[in-house]
Design an enzyme around this catalytic site. Sequence first.
Site, short mmCIF file in Angstrom:
data_model
loop_
_atom_site.label_atom_id
_atom_site.label_comp_id
_atom_site.label_asym_id
_atom_site.label_seq_id
_atom_site.Cartn_x
_atom_site.Cartn_y
_atom_site.Cartn_z
CG HIS A 184 9.26 1.78 12.16
ND1 HIS A 184 9.39 0.40 12.11
CD2 HIS A 184 8.93 2.08 13.44
CE1 HIS A 184 9.16 -0.11 13.32
NE2 HIS A 184 8.87 0.89 14.13
CG LEU A 186 18.45 -4.54 4.06
CD1 LEU A 186 18.04 -3.20 3.46
CD2 LEU A 186 18.73 -5.56 2.96
CG ASP A 229 12.79 -0.17 12.61
OD1 ASP A 229 12.78 -0.08 11.37
OD2 ASP A 229 12.22 -1.09 13.22
CD GLU A 245 2.77 3.17 7.66
OE1 GLU A 245 3.44 2.62 6.78
OE2 GLU A 245 2.23 2.55 8.60
CB SER A 248 -0.98 0.00 1.17
OG SER A 248 -0.32 0.16 2.40
CG ASP A 303 22.48 0.25 15.19
OD1 ASP A 303 23.03 -0.84 14.99
OD2 ASP A 303 22.94 1.14 15.92
NE ARG A 322 20.64 -11.82 7.99
CZ ARG A 322 19.36 -11.47 8.01
NH1 ARG A 322 18.88 -10.62 7.13
NH2 ARG A 322 18.53 -11.95 8.91
CG ASN A 382 12.28 1.35 6.88
OD1 ASN A 382 11.63 0.62 6.14
ND2 ASN A 382 12.21 1.24 8.20
CG MET A 416 8.15 -7.07 6.11
SD MET A 416 8.10 -5.60 7.17
CE MET A 416 7.74 -6.36 8.75
C1 GRF Z 1 3.69 -0.51 6.83
O1 GRF Z 1 2.98 -0.30 8.02
C2 GRF Z 1 5.12 -0.07 6.99
O2 GRF Z 1 5.28 1.03 7.82
C3 GRF Z 1 5.73 -1.28 7.63
O3 GRF Z 1 5.13 -2.38 7.00
C4 GRF Z 1 3.84 -1.99 6.52
C5 GRF Z 1 3.84 -2.25 5.06
O4 GRF Z 1 2.58 -2.04 4.47
N1 GRF Z 1 7.17 -1.26 7.53
P1 GRF Z 1 2.42 -2.02 2.90
O5 GRF Z 1 3.06 -3.28 2.36
O6 GRF Z 1 3.11 -0.78 2.38
O7 GRF Z 1 0.95 -1.99 2.67
#
Ligand code: GRF
Length: 206
Positions: free
Chosen positions: A115, A99, A151, A180, A19, A149, A71, A113, A96
């Site tokens: 978060h 890295l 987030d 977001e 999303s 580190d 990795r 990123n 997810m």
């Molecule tokens: C979001 O809440 C983002 O902040 C977190 O994972 C979720 C991903 O949602 N890291 P989407 O795949 O962008 O819908």
Amino acid sequence: MVANRAKLKLAVLISGRGSNLQSLIDACDDADYPVEIVTVVSNVPGVQGLDKAEAAGIETTVIDHTAFDGREAFENALHDAISASGAEFVCLAGFMRMLTGGFVGKWRDRMINIHPSLLPDYKGLHVHERVVEAGEKFSGCTVHFVVPDLDSGPIIVQAKVPVEPGDDADTLAARVLDEEHKILPEAVRLIAEDRVSVDGDRVIIT
Ligand code: GRF
């Protein structure tokens, strides 16, 4: 955008629903938005975000981390795919996988990123459950530069939302997600307009 300046070539890395990717795709529908998504890379096959990219006519690549021996091999393939796309900048949008410092170093100050908390509070997973459980009155979301580190890293943009009485993790997540979808395209716009610089642990926006 300054007239005639080329659009920022962006790679978006995902692992799922996409999303936030869609919010960037939608922003790019505006001809004045100074960004072009040149590739979408997922480390998970078959996710909804890949469908969203394909529907928008964006090149997609799946680099399944489970297919690699360690990795480093995974991250080398990831780096090669991003580089081959011509991307200048990387956005982790629901990506997810952690890295390593080696990969992060290659994209230092060129990778962000999103978060779903008000960092530096509530790093890591299961954020909304923990926020509700702790009885917080506010939560939010953060776009930040990626450092080794998890987030951590200089904060570019944040948005704050109330935690309402009766919220559970899902209702809070939905409220945060709406924000977001606003701050991620905004942060990427600021970067593309060369208005964001990193000074130690801080971001300066001009
Ligand atoms: C979001 O809440 C983002 O902040 C977190 O994972 C979720 C991903 O949602 N890291 P989407 O795949 O962008 O819908």
